[in-house]
Enzyme design. Structure first.
Site, PDB file in Angstrom:
ATOM      1  CB  ALA A  75     -21.132  10.518  30.022  1.00 24.00           C
ATOM      2  CB  THR A 117     -25.264   4.302  24.811  1.00 21.83           C
ATOM      3  OG1 THR A 117     -25.036   4.149  23.409  1.00 21.83           O
ATOM      4  CG2 THR A 117     -24.170   3.517  25.520  1.00 21.83           C
ATOM      5  CE1 TYR A 141     -20.924   7.275  25.617  1.00 18.36           C
ATOM      6  CE2 TYR A 141     -21.860   6.041  23.782  1.00 18.36           C
ATOM      7  CZ  TYR A 141     -22.004   6.959  24.813  1.00 18.36           C
ATOM      8  OH  TYR A 141     -23.217   7.551  25.043  1.00 18.36           O
ATOM      9  CG  HIS A 189     -23.511  12.444  16.263  1.00 19.63           C
ATOM     10  ND1 HIS A 189     -22.917  13.208  17.229  1.00 19.63           N
ATOM     11  CD2 HIS A 189     -23.616  11.192  16.786  1.00 19.63           C
ATOM     12  CE1 HIS A 189     -22.687  12.454  18.297  1.00 19.63           C
ATOM     13  NE2 HIS A 189     -23.095  11.228  18.052  1.00 19.63           N
ATOM     14  CG  LEU A 190     -25.831  10.857   8.677  1.00 18.69           C
ATOM     15  CD1 LEU A 190     -24.682  10.852   7.677  1.00 18.69           C
ATOM     16  CD2 LEU A 190     -26.763   9.669   8.427  1.00 18.69           C
ATOM     17  CG  PHE A 208     -17.802   7.125   7.342  1.00 22.05           C
ATOM     18  CD1 PHE A 208     -16.683   7.556   6.645  1.00 22.05           C
ATOM     19  CD2 PHE A 208     -18.305   7.953   8.344  1.00 22.05           C
ATOM     20  CE1 PHE A 208     -16.078   8.778   6.937  1.00 22.05           C
ATOM     21  CE2 PHE A 208     -17.703   9.164   8.650  1.00 22.05           C
ATOM     22  CZ  PHE A 208     -16.590   9.589   7.943  1.00 22.05           C
ATOM     23  NE  ARG A 221     -25.696   3.365  13.456  1.00 22.32           N
ATOM     24  CZ  ARG A 221     -25.192   2.328  12.771  1.00 22.32           C
ATOM     25  NH1 ARG A 221     -25.995   1.488  12.136  1.00 22.32           N
ATOM     26  NH2 ARG A 221     -23.891   2.140  12.725  1.00 22.32           N
ATOM     27  N   GLY A 284     -15.971  -0.086  13.600  1.00 21.80           N
ATOM     28  CA  GLY A 284     -16.924  -0.293  14.700  1.00 21.80           C
ATOM     29  C   GLY A 284     -18.356   0.098  14.400  1.00 21.80           C
TER      30      GLY A 284
END
Ligand code: UFG
Length: 333
Positions: A75, A117, A141, A189-190, A208, A221, A284
């Site tokens: 994907a 996800t 996504y 990604h972080l 951010f 997260r 987002g």
């Protein structure tokens, strides 16, 4: 479990899952078109370079290797790209998965584990997030993945297929011997970006948003080690074989870490200070995403073993510092 077909087995989570399957003595066939995956990440003996929507190829692979079990990762997975090009995400993820799963089931697949996800939840109202939380994706996504979950629900009922969809929270870390790890282009990604900053590959790390409703103002997260994620797929396949009713599970640790916490822990582990700059919130980004993992623990006996921040960050650091260009070879001069 005889032979397992893994689509997207050259990608980040797919390649680690292949490695864990092989450690268990399972025979694996990888199908990957290498648009985002890496040839050097493929660990299986059998590899087909091709597209999941190539139904003749899919039917050939299943017949040739007498396959009944499938793990479907292939994907596109960049949230920002999905917002800019929704048509690409609904085509590559949803339409192609519809075509692929139809061919796979026609070819004889009986068990499916699907890579979903936490993005299906959007901005959750309650933390931790259970599987019963409202589904309200805020990017194409997440929406493209949710449609495949629904398709599986109906296909499973109609064709007697056993399936499990796993909703990942933030996949992180690298193989413990540092031969495999995260390598996206572009990287968004972080953790990879923090560590690339530590390596001097980028000048500073942008944070951010520092005004979120969290204790330190940065987003929280639920980081789950890629090997723990890989093992969730293997447990799911075993459980389906043993008659587990089809289901959807969150895969997360139930613990959250803020962006600042990741930066501070990375600085401690690498022994290097990085330059940070505060930026506007990214479009987002929910303020907190933390999984309720009660269901997967109860149904599959899954337990995170490598998902403490120390193991996540130290394994990622070993990977990035030994592979500053990821899987790409350095150019020859
Ligand atoms: N972040 C920064 N600076 C960066 C990169 C990220 O501050 O340079 C922040 C983000 O704003 C976010 C956190 O770090 O608050 C984590 O960001 P990631 O991009 O690493 O991961 P996401 O949480 O955005 O993405 C994850 C999965 C996606 C999934 C999404 C659902 O990687 O596949 O959660 O929200 F779609």
């Amino acid at each position: 479990m005889k032979t397992v077909l893994v689509t997207g087995g050259a990608g980040y989570i797919g390649s680690h899952t292949v490695q864990e399957l092989i450690k268990e003595g399972v025979s694996v066939v990888v199908l990957d078109n290498l648009t985002t995956g890496h040839r050097d990440a493929i660990r299986s003996k059998y590899f087909y370079e091709g597209d999941i929507a190539d139904t003749a190829l899919v039917e050939h692979i299943i017949k040739e290797h007498k396959i009944q079990s499938l793990i479907h990762f292939a994907a596109k997975s960049l949230v920002s790209e999905s917002l800019a090009k929704p048509e690409l995400y609904f085509y590559e993820n949803t339409v192609k998965s519809f075509v692929f799963l139809k061919a796979a089931i026609k070819g004889g697949i009986k068990e499916v584990v699907f890579s979903s996800t936490a993005a299906v939840y959007g901005n959750p109202k309650c933390i931790p997030i259970t599987e019963e939380s409202m589904l309200a994706p805020i990017n194409p996504y997440g929406a493209s993945k949710r449609m495949i979950e629904e398709y599986l629900e109906w296909m499973g009922k109609a064709h007697g297929i056993g399936w499990v969809a796993l909703r990942y929270f933030n996949a992180a870390g690298a193989s413990l011997e540092a031969s495999m790890g995260e390598d996206h282009d572009p990287e968004s990604h972080l953790i990879p970006l923090v560590l690339k900053t530590s390596l001097g590959l980028q000048e500073k790390l942008s944070i951010f948003g520092t005004d979120y409703a969290t204790p330190d103002g940065t987003c929280i997260r639920d980081y789950v080690h890629v090997i723990d994620l890989a093992n969730a797929h293997i447990l799911a396949l075993h459980a389906i074989e043993q008659g587990l009713p089809s289901n959807i599970f969150n895969v997360g640790t139930g613990k959250g870490a803020s962006v600042m916490k990741i930066i501070n822990e990375s600085e401690r582990i690498t022994g290097r200070t990085i330059t940070i700059e505060s930026k506007e919130r990214r479009v987002g980004d929910p303020n907190i995403l933390v999984a309720d993992n009660t269901a997967i623990k109860a149904a599959l006996g899954w337990e995170p073993r490598y998902s403490d921040l120390e193991t996540i960050l130290s394994s990622a650091w070993r990977w990035h510092s030994s592979h500053p260009n990821g899987y790409r070879r350095l150019p020859h001069f």
